[in-house]
Design an enzyme around this catalytic site. Sequence first.
Site, PDB file in Angstrom:
ATOM      1  CB  CYS A  65      33.920  32.279  38.615  1.00  0.00           C
ATOM      2  SG  CYS A  65      32.744  32.710  37.316  1.00  0.00           S
ATOM      3  CE1 TYR A  66      31.775  33.833  45.192  1.00  0.00           C
ATOM      4  CE2 TYR A  66      33.343  34.956  43.766  1.00  0.00           C
ATOM      5  CZ  TYR A  66      32.987  34.468  45.016  1.00  0.00           C
ATOM      6  OH  TYR A  66      33.847  34.612  46.066  1.00  0.00           O
TER       7      TYR A  66
END
Length: 108
Positions: A65-66
Amino acid sequence: MSFEHLDLATLSDWRERDQPLALLDIRDPLSFTQGRIPGSRHLDNASAGAIFEDTPRDRPLVVVCYHGHSSQQAAAWLAGQGFENVYSLDGGFTQYQLTHGDDVESGS
């Protein structure tokens, strides 16, 4: 069923040794198109069925993810779907890009 945390050094080692693994990126489609770890597949509601069909249950899954937070929830969910070796990438794509900026793939 649960997942494990994976650090960037271990991921880099696995990739250098060409260990079979599935990199699943759960960021939004635009971010995924603009930059991702090479070989990643975008995981969202639309692609989940195909990924489930063609990914062996014993292949390591690395969820990206980020920043390494949302991927933990997705990794736990994937582990609950019968995947045996599920990992959440600590630091996410942001950390990967900072440390491996020359190894980022872009385009659709």
